[in-house]
Write a protein that holds these residues in place. Structure first.
Motif, PDB file in Angstrom:
ATOM      1  N   GLY A  72       6.558   0.432  47.001  1.00 59.16           N
ATOM      2  CA  GLY A  72       6.029  -0.856  47.411  1.00 59.16           C
ATOM      3  C   GLY A  72       4.565  -1.063  47.095  1.00 59.16           C
ATOM      4  N   VAL A  73       3.895  -0.013  46.567  1.00 60.71           N
ATOM      5  CA  VAL A  73       2.452  -0.089  46.338  1.00 60.71           C
ATOM      6  C   VAL A  73       2.058   0.236  44.895  1.00 60.71           C
ATOM      7  N   SER A  74       2.592   1.346  44.353  1.00 65.50           N
ATOM      8  CA  SER A  74       2.168   1.732  43.005  1.00 65.50           C
ATOM      9  C   SER A  74       3.167   2.663  42.344  1.00 65.50           C
ATOM     10  N   LEU A  75       3.089   2.677  41.011  1.00 63.90           N
ATOM     11  CA  LEU A  75       3.901   3.571  40.193  1.00 63.90           C
ATOM     12  C   LEU A  75       3.057   3.985  39.002  1.00 63.90           C
ATOM     13  N   SER A  76       2.875   5.293  38.832  1.00 62.27           N
ATOM     14  CA  SER A  76       2.111   5.820  37.704  1.00 62.27           C
ATOM     15  C   SER A  76       3.068   6.566  36.786  1.00 62.27           C
ATOM     16  N   LEU A  77       2.989   6.237  35.495  1.00 59.46           N
ATOM     17  CA  LEU A  77       3.923   6.769  34.516  1.00 59.46           C
ATOM     18  C   LEU A  77       3.185   7.388  33.338  1.00 59.46           C
ATOM     19  N   GLU A  78       3.872   8.301  32.660  1.00 61.07           N
ATOM     20  CA  GLU A  78       3.457   8.717  31.335  1.00 61.07           C
ATOM     21  C   GLU A  78       4.548   8.240  30.394  1.00 61.07           C
ATOM     22  N   ALA A  79       4.222   7.264  29.564  1.00 58.77           N
ATOM     23  CA  ALA A  79       5.174   6.696  28.618  1.00 58.77           C
ATOM     24  C   ALA A  79       4.969   7.385  27.274  1.00 58.77           C
ATOM     25  N   ARG A  80       6.033   8.008  26.782  1.00 62.04           N
ATOM     26  CA  ARG A  80       5.940   8.751  25.529  1.00 62.04           C
ATOM     27  C   ARG A  80       6.683   8.018  24.423  1.00 62.04           C
ATOM     28  N   GLY A  81       6.200   8.203  23.222  1.00 63.96           N
ATOM     29  CA  GLY A  81       6.831   7.633  22.042  1.00 63.96           C
ATOM     30  C   GLY A  81       6.367   8.387  20.807  1.00 63.96           C
ATOM     31  N   TRP A  82       6.691   9.681  20.759  1.00 62.50           N
ATOM     32  CA  TRP A  82       6.235  10.503  19.635  1.00 62.50           C
ATOM     33  C   TRP A  82       6.935  10.089  18.367  1.00 62.50           C
ATOM     34  N   PRO A  83       6.269  10.126  17.233  1.00 57.73           N
ATOM     35  CA  PRO A  83       4.979  10.751  16.964  1.00 57.73           C
ATOM     36  C   PRO A  83       3.775   9.848  17.242  1.00 57.73           C
ATOM     37  N   LEU A  84       4.022   8.674  17.834  1.00 59.10           N
ATOM     38  CA  LEU A  84       2.920   7.748  18.085  1.00 59.10           C
ATOM     39  C   LEU A  84       1.987   8.233  19.175  1.00 59.10           C
ATOM     40  N   GLY A  85       2.509   8.940  20.176  1.00 62.45           N
ATOM     41  CA  GLY A  85       1.663   9.452  21.237  1.00 62.45           C
ATOM     42  C   GLY A  85       2.220   9.199  22.616  1.00 62.45           C
ATOM     43  N   ALA A  86       1.342   9.233  23.592  1.00 60.99           N
ATOM     44  CA  ALA A  86       1.713   9.013  24.988  1.00 60.99           C
ATOM     45  C   ALA A  86       0.609   8.243  25.680  1.00 60.99           C
ATOM     46  N   ALA A  87       1.017   7.414  26.663  1.00 63.51           N
ATOM     47  CA  ALA A  87       0.062   6.608  27.406  1.00 63.51           C
ATOM     48  C   ALA A  87       0.262   6.808  28.902  1.00 63.51           C
ATOM     49  N   ALA A  88      -0.836   6.800  29.631  1.00 62.06           N
ATOM     50  CA  ALA A  88      -0.790   6.772  31.094  1.00 62.06           C
ATOM     51  C   ALA A  88      -0.745   5.299  31.482  1.00 62.06           C
ATOM     52  N   VAL A  89       0.249   4.943  32.294  1.00 61.55           N
ATOM     53  CA  VAL A  89       0.425   3.558  32.724  1.00 61.55           C
ATOM     54  C   VAL A  89       0.467   3.537  34.241  1.00 61.55           C
ATOM     55  N   GLU A  90      -0.356   2.686  34.815  1.00 59.32           N
ATOM     56  CA  GLU A  90      -0.444   2.559  36.268  1.00 59.32           C
ATOM     57  C   GLU A  90      -0.123   1.117  36.649  1.00 59.32           C
ATOM     58  N   VAL A  91       0.886   0.944  37.498  1.00 64.57           N
ATOM     59  CA  VAL A  91       1.221  -0.390  37.999  1.00 64.57           C
ATOM     60  C   VAL A  91       0.913  -0.393  39.492  1.00 64.57           C
ATOM     61  N   THR A  92       0.050  -1.312  39.910  1.00 62.19           N
ATOM     62  CA  THR A  92      -0.362  -1.410  41.301  1.00 62.19           C
ATOM     63  C   THR A  92       0.016  -2.780  41.840  1.00 62.19           C
ATOM     64  N   LEU A  93       0.551  -2.801  43.057  1.00 64.47           N
ATOM     65  CA  LEU A  93       0.999  -4.043  43.692  1.00 64.47           C
ATOM     66  C   LEU A  93       0.110  -4.342  44.893  1.00 64.47           C
ATOM     67  N   LEU A  94      -0.542  -5.494  44.877  1.00 61.40           N
ATOM     68  CA  LEU A  94      -1.461  -5.880  45.933  1.00 61.40           C
ATOM     69  C   LEU A  94      -0.971  -7.155  46.601  1.00 61.40           C
ATOM     70  N   PRO A  95      -0.716  -7.125  47.927  1.00 58.24           N
ATOM     71  CA  PRO A  95      -0.284  -8.349  48.616  1.00 58.24           C
ATOM     72  C   PRO A  95      -1.376  -9.415  48.518  1.00 58.24           C
ATOM     73  N   ARG A  96      -0.955 -10.632  48.243  1.00 54.09           N
ATOM     74  CA  ARG A  96      -1.882 -11.765  48.141  1.00 54.09           C
ATOM     75  C   ARG A  96      -1.285 -12.935  48.901  1.00 54.09           C
ATOM     76  N   GLY A  97      -1.567 -12.993  50.194  1.00 53.66           N
ATOM     77  CA  GLY A  97      -1.023 -14.070  51.018  1.00 53.66           C
ATOM     78  C   GLY A  97       0.442 -13.823  51.333  1.00 53.66           C
ATOM     79  N   GLU A  98       1.077 -14.873  51.813  1.00 57.56           N
ATOM     80  CA  GLU A  98       2.473 -14.757  52.219  1.00 57.56           C
ATOM     81  C   GLU A  98       3.389 -14.775  51.003  1.00 57.56           C
ATOM     82  N   ALA A  99       4.146 -13.708  50.822  1.00 58.42           N
ATOM     83  CA  ALA A  99       5.145 -13.590  49.753  1.00 58.42           C
ATOM     84  C   ALA A  99       4.561 -13.746  48.349  1.00 58.42           C
ATOM     85  N   LYS A 100       3.364 -13.210  48.134  1.00 56.45           N
ATOM     86  CA  LYS A 100       2.763 -13.188  46.805  1.00 56.45           C
ATOM     87  C   LYS A 100       2.233 -11.783  46.540  1.00 56.45           C
TER      88      LYS A 100
END
Length: 153
Positions: A72-100
């Motif tokens: 409900g708050v965050s998900l941190s991933l390592e997305a791989r796609g060799w031979p292109l490489g790998a990326a750290a991806v962070e998705v964060t969810l912040l409540p903004r008012g009612e139902a946003k």
């Protein structure tokens, strides 16, 4: 590091429900073209989505691994796609008012050829791709939330 954000008209749990559905990964992650398998415990730390990246027949088979999760708050991933490489991806969810929710996505190359590129050049590729990914994620979350609430669309 590249960062994009978007406000979605659903609560954080509705957005996280899409993130927690590993089979929906290719529906919102730009560049992911096919899901081969999802670990049963997704999105537990260490669990994986086995996916293909890129257009057929040139796709690359690789994985995305959960590095950290706070439901409900965050998900941190390592997305791989060799031979292109790998990326750290962070998705964060912040409540903004009612139902946003403000959804923030941060990405940085952690391994591979892209790592030698200046961050500004990395952002030229990552920012538009991740902006589109958040638009797709927003659509999925809104659709699932609307269906769950029983509201006609």
């Amino acid at each position: 590091m590249s960062e994009v954000s978007r406000v979605v008209d659903v609560p954080p749990d509705a957005v996280f429900a899409v993130l927690a559905d590993g089979w929906s990964y290719a529906s919102w992650v730009v560049g992911s073209s096919h899901i081969r398998d999802v670990d049963e415990d997704w999105p537990a730390v260490g669990s994986r989505i086995h996916h293909s990246v890129g257009p057929w027949p040139l796709h690359i088979q690789d994985v995305t691994v959960v590095k950290a999760v706070e439901p409900g708050v965050s998900l941190s991933l390592e997305a791989r796609g060799w031979p292109l490489g790998a990326a750290a991806v962070e998705v964060t969810l912040l409540p903004r008012g009612e139902a946003k929710t403000e959804v923030r996505m941060r990405e940085s190359v952690v391994r591979g050829p892209g790592k030698v590129l200046p961050e500004a050049v990395q952002a030229l590729v990552a920012k538009p791709r991740n902006t589109e990914a958040l638009a797709r994620l927003a659509d999925l979350a809104t659709g699932k939330y609307t269906d769950r609430k029983g509201t006609q669309r």
